[in-house]
Write a protein that holds these residues in place. Structure first.
Motif, short mmCIF file in Angstrom:
data_model
loop_
_atom_site.label_atom_id
_atom_site.label_comp_id
_atom_site.label_asym_id
_atom_site.label_seq_id
_atom_site.Cartn_x
_atom_site.Cartn_y
_atom_site.Cartn_z
N ASN A 1 2.03 5.82 -12.84
CA ASN A 1 0.66 5.54 -13.26
C ASN A 1 -0.04 5.00 -12.01
N THR A 2 -0.88 5.82 -11.41
CA THR A 2 -1.43 5.46 -10.09
C THR A 2 -2.20 4.14 -10.11
N GLU A 3 -2.86 3.85 -11.22
CA GLU A 3 -3.64 2.61 -11.28
C GLU A 3 -2.73 1.39 -11.29
N LYS A 4 -1.60 1.48 -12.01
CA LYS A 4 -0.70 0.35 -12.13
C LYS A 4 0.31 0.28 -10.99
N ASP A 5 0.66 1.43 -10.42
CA ASP A 5 1.80 1.48 -9.51
C ASP A 5 1.44 1.58 -8.03
N PHE A 6 0.19 1.93 -7.72
CA PHE A 6 -0.19 2.12 -6.32
C PHE A 6 -1.20 1.07 -5.89
N ILE A 7 -1.14 0.76 -4.59
CA ILE A 7 -2.09 -0.17 -3.98
C ILE A 7 -2.35 0.30 -2.55
N LEU A 8 -3.49 -0.04 -1.99
CA LEU A 8 -3.82 0.37 -0.61
C LEU A 8 -3.57 -0.80 0.34
N ARG A 9 -2.79 -0.53 1.38
CA ARG A 9 -2.48 -1.55 2.38
C ARG A 9 -2.42 -0.92 3.78
N SER A 10 -2.70 -1.73 4.79
CA SER A 10 -2.63 -1.27 6.19
C SER A 10 -1.16 -1.20 6.62
N PRO A 11 -0.85 -0.39 7.68
CA PRO A 11 -1.76 0.42 8.50
C PRO A 11 -2.12 1.74 7.81
N GLY A 12 -3.03 2.48 8.45
CA GLY A 12 -3.54 3.70 7.85
C GLY A 12 -2.88 4.95 8.34
N ASP A 13 -1.58 4.88 8.66
CA ASP A 13 -0.89 6.07 9.17
C ASP A 13 -0.11 6.79 8.09
N GLY A 14 -0.32 6.41 6.82
CA GLY A 14 0.39 7.06 5.72
C GLY A 14 -0.52 7.97 4.92
N ILE A 15 -0.24 8.09 3.63
CA ILE A 15 -1.01 8.95 2.73
C ILE A 15 -2.29 8.20 2.33
N THR A 16 -3.41 8.86 2.43
CA THR A 16 -4.69 8.21 2.16
C THR A 16 -5.02 8.26 0.66
N SER A 17 -5.99 7.44 0.27
CA SER A 17 -6.38 7.36 -1.14
C SER A 17 -7.01 8.65 -1.65
N THR A 18 -7.47 9.51 -0.73
CA THR A 18 -8.09 10.77 -1.16
C THR A 18 -7.09 11.70 -1.84
N ARG A 19 -5.77 11.41 -1.69
CA ARG A 19 -4.74 12.27 -2.29
C ARG A 19 -4.09 11.60 -3.50
#
Length: 778
Positions: free
Chosen positions: A426-444
């Motif tokens: 469940n992307t809302e419950k299981d994912f969060i955005l953190r630095s650095p930005g060399d991984g998969i971006t939120s656009t995906r």
């Protein structure tokens, strides 16, 4: 309001020989002539300038496609004998109609006897003064220092004002020219108001005699600065023209003086017209008249009071002036305040004219509306800085520095909590955005909705496609092996790829290179080298890229004038020495390890002056010799540097090891060869307007290792090959020269983020390099 920077206007050019070629010339001559016409078709004429035909690039290609045709054939065999044209008696609408079709790019305008008198074409809005091209496509701001009558009738003082303008780096100096016929007989009859009476007395007080005027004009021309004059009547115009000005300035009071405008236009020089005291209808009418006269021109927004009140500056009108005139617009300043003309640049002014003086309090109307000579250098420096900062209105793309910061400051998808294998996401419950930005971006983000985990993951682990069974194929770019013929081409050099300890085994497995260049970070000095699989390192050449910027903020600098920085730099070099020795012991490389080093010599806010640079060069040479002795088991390769290095998220200024002369001098004094970084050196050549290919030829004899990548500006490095503006066909022709190829030169593709997607960027670079090499070798 409409952005006119992309607008094309009709240009009627009387400089016909930039577009014409005589019929007795050869096809080879025509190919050369296309450079002068900037790719536009050529008009073929006879010795009497009569229209014979036209010749385009397409005509040349079609002609040469015939095996019987030769480049030495006369153009009469290739030309189009039915070109489009217009008569000089035709209305301008006829010319516009001819140019309205895609195929017609240029129309000769001829007399009834077919003599070519001008050339019409569509072009960017521009004004050319003495080879300086003022357009909305570049950020050249043309600065005019108006002396006018501020010399107070004193030739020595006039010389001093000229010198001040030259020293401050203005583009032009402007004088005013009057004659006995400038004013009517009111000065004799006494039928005169007080304002005019005052001006007449001032002009009498401040005038130079004819001999002094000649000397002053000659003096200006001797100073390699453009010379512009304002004539206030026809007699004054003839006198001005005899002094060979680069442009003519029309004072605000003469904007509607069509007689003077016509006589000025007949001199075939660019005109600059001030608009003070005029209303918009008068400006538009004058624009129409100048278009009919077919003269290059620009308009300056102006308030004709001395000094003019701040609230009357109305700088926003500069954009409207450009819009209603379809011409270059600028600002003629009578403010006596440097900030207003500087703000005018931000408001769109491409030409700035301002009065200069030695003393604002001196007698006369213009002094209070002028800048004093002590302010000129800072004004010009600020003006050039603002012009550079304007950039372009093209669609926005991140700069190189922003892209670097985007990695460290940007955000990647991470896990918001510990999750077990088999969890449905469940992307809302299981994912969060953190630095650095060399991984998969939120656009995906949406690609992971309801996907099942194939393994356990932990809080703040970066999300990876390989965490999900049905997304594995998205995680990798299926990379084919380098072909045998590509490896054979690359074997002309000892080639390799850049690696970090964390991806070394992967990169070696993927590319199987004979050489690796290990790019060290400060934390890599503590990396457990024993844990690396030694079989990957067997029989490899090793290059170490020394640390320049450390995680604690320290930047290595062997050219610093601070002893504490020198001492700390040598402490860091000692750490590097111990690390390199450990690599030597564990991996037993094929040959002596080379150490690429960014040696220092940068400054934070601006370039150093010549004397400071010389001092730093002495320090660098002395300290490099010491470093050479400390690292005696290895070969130090100082790296060629760009003008603007990126340090700790921002731009610095590099002063050393940029130019050919600096690098050759270092080699002569220390015996050290260099690592030649293509994009660094190309960036510097662009900035200093030097020939990169000549620099490459001069530097190859002292080069031991090459960092190969592309660039397209003085601040954009590490592009992949053929994605910038370096001509790599020419490059490999130079570096494969037999005199250079007698010794083994090593190289790597120094492509920014080339390791992403299983080294996709490195593979592209190596494939392109192999193609260029094979073309030269074959």
């Amino acid at each position: 309001m409409e952005d006119i920077s992309y607008k094309k206007i009709l240009k009627v050019d009387k400089s016909i020989m930039n577009f014409c070629i005589e019929k007795n010339k050869t096809v080879a001559d025509a190919i050369q002539a296309f450079f002068a016409s900037k790719g536009l078709p050529l008009i073929v004429i006879n010795a009497s300038y009569e229209l014979i035909g036209s010749l385009s690039n397409g005509d040349i290609r079609k002609f040469l496609s015939d095996p019987k045709s030769k480049i030495t054939d006369p153009i009469s065999k290739a030309l189009n004998r039915s070109p489009h044209y217009a008569f000089d008696t035709d209305d301008i609408s006829v010319v516009k109609h001819e140019l309205s079709t895609e195929k017609t790019r240029l129309v000769p305008i001829i007399t009834k006897n077919r003599k070519v008198i001008s050339i019409a074409y569509l072009t960017d809005i521009s004004l050319n003064i003495n080879q300086k091209d003022i357009t909305y496509q570049n950020n050249l701001i043309y600065l005019i220092a108006e002396i006018g009558v501020n010399h107070n009738g004193n030739l020595k003082e006039a010389y001093e004002l000229v010198d001040a303008a030259v020293e401050a780096n203005f583009d032009a100096v402007k004088l005013q020219f009057r004659s006995n016929s400038t004013y009517s007989n009111v000065k004799e009859t006494g039928n005169i108001d007080l304002g005019t009476e005052y001006i007449l007395e001032e002009l009498k007080r401040t005038s130079l005699n004819s001999e002094e005027e000649k000397k002053l004009c000659r003096y200006i021309r001797s100073k390699q600065i453009d010379f512009i004059g304002t004539p206030f009547d026809d007699d004054a115009l003839e006198r001005l023209y005899s002094y060979q000005p680069d442009a003519i300035k029309i004072a605000s009071c003469d904007l509607t003086n069509h007689s003077l405008l016509k006589n000025c236009a007949n001199k075939n020089l660019p005109l600059i017209i001030s608009t003070g005291m005029s209303n918009e209808t008068e400006i538009i009418q004058t624009k129409q008249y100048l278009t009919e006269l077919e003269v290059d021109h620009a308009f300056l927004h102006c308030n004709s009071t001395y000094p003019s009140p701040v609230e009357d500056a109305r700088l926003k009108y500069i954009g409207r002036l450009a819009y209603i005139t379809n011409a270059i617009s600028g600002y003629s300043s009578h403010d006596g305040n440097k900030y207003i003309p500087l703000a005018a640049i931000g408001a769109g002014a491409k030409i700035i004219e301002l009065h200069i003086t030695k003393d604002k309090k001196a007698k006369g109307t213009d002094h209070a509306a002028s800048l004093v000579i002590d302010e000129l250098k800072s004004f010009v420096k600020s003006a050039r800085l603002i012009a550079k900062a304007l950039g372009s209105s093209n669609p926005r793309v991140p700069t190189q520095g922003e892209l670097i910061n985007k990695v460290s400051l940007g955000k990647s998808l991470c896990y918001k909590r510990n999750l077990k294998k088999g969890t449905i996401i469940n992307t809302e419950k299981d994912f969060i955005l953190r630095s650095p930005g060399d991984g998969i971006t939120s656009t995906r983000l949406n690609e992971f909705i309801n996907k099942k985990l194939t393994k356990d993951v932990n809080y703040l682990d970066k999300v990876d496609f390989t965490d999900f069974e049905n997304l594995v194929n998205l995680s990798t770019n299926i990379r084919k092996e380098l072909q045998d013929d590509q490896r054979k081409s690359l074997s002309q050099f000892e080639w390799g790829v850049p690696v970090r300890y964390r991806d070394m085994e992967e990169m070696i497995s993927l590319f199987k290179p004979p050489l690796i260049e290990i790019h060290l970070s400060s934390k890599d000095l503590g990396f457990p080298l024993e844990n690396l699989n030694h079989k990957y390192m067997k029989n490899k050449s090793i290059i170490l890229h020394a640390i320049e910027q450390y995680h604690d903020g320290f930047i290595l600098d062997l050219a610093s004038n601070r002893q504490d920085i020198i001492d700390e730099s040598f402490l860091r070099i000692n750490e590097l020495n111990e690390h390199a020795k450990k690599i030597n012991t564990l991996f037993q490389p094929k040959q002596k390890i080379k150490i690429v080093m960014n040696c220092g010599g940068f400054s934070r806010t601006n370039f150093l002056n010549k004397e400071e640079v010389q001092q730093r060069e002495v320090l660098l040479i002395d300290n490099l010799i010491l470093a050479k002795n400390k690292l005696s088991e290895f070969e130090i390769l100082p790296q060629s540097m760009p003008p603007f290095p990126w340090h700790q998220g921002g731009r610095s200024y590099h002063n050393l090891l940029r130019s050919t002369e600096s690098l050759i001098s270092l080699n002569q004094q220390t015996g050290l060869n260099i690592c030649l970084d293509f994009s660094h050196t190309y960036m510097d050549c662009l900035y200093t307007k030097c020939d990169f290919y000549q620099a490459l030829e001069s530097l190859m004899p002292i080069t031991s290792h090459l960092h190969i990548s592309d660039s397209n500006s003085s601040s954009n490095e590490g592009l992949n090959i053929d994605e910038g503006s370096i001509d790599f066909e020419n490059v490999f022709n130079i570096i494969l020269n037999k005199d250079f190829s007698k010794r083994t030169i090593s190289l790597i593709p120094e492509v920014w983020q080339g390791h992403h997607n299983n080294g996709e960027g490195f593979q592209i670079a190596l494939e392109r390099m192999s193609r260029y090499i094979s073309e030269q070798v074959s």
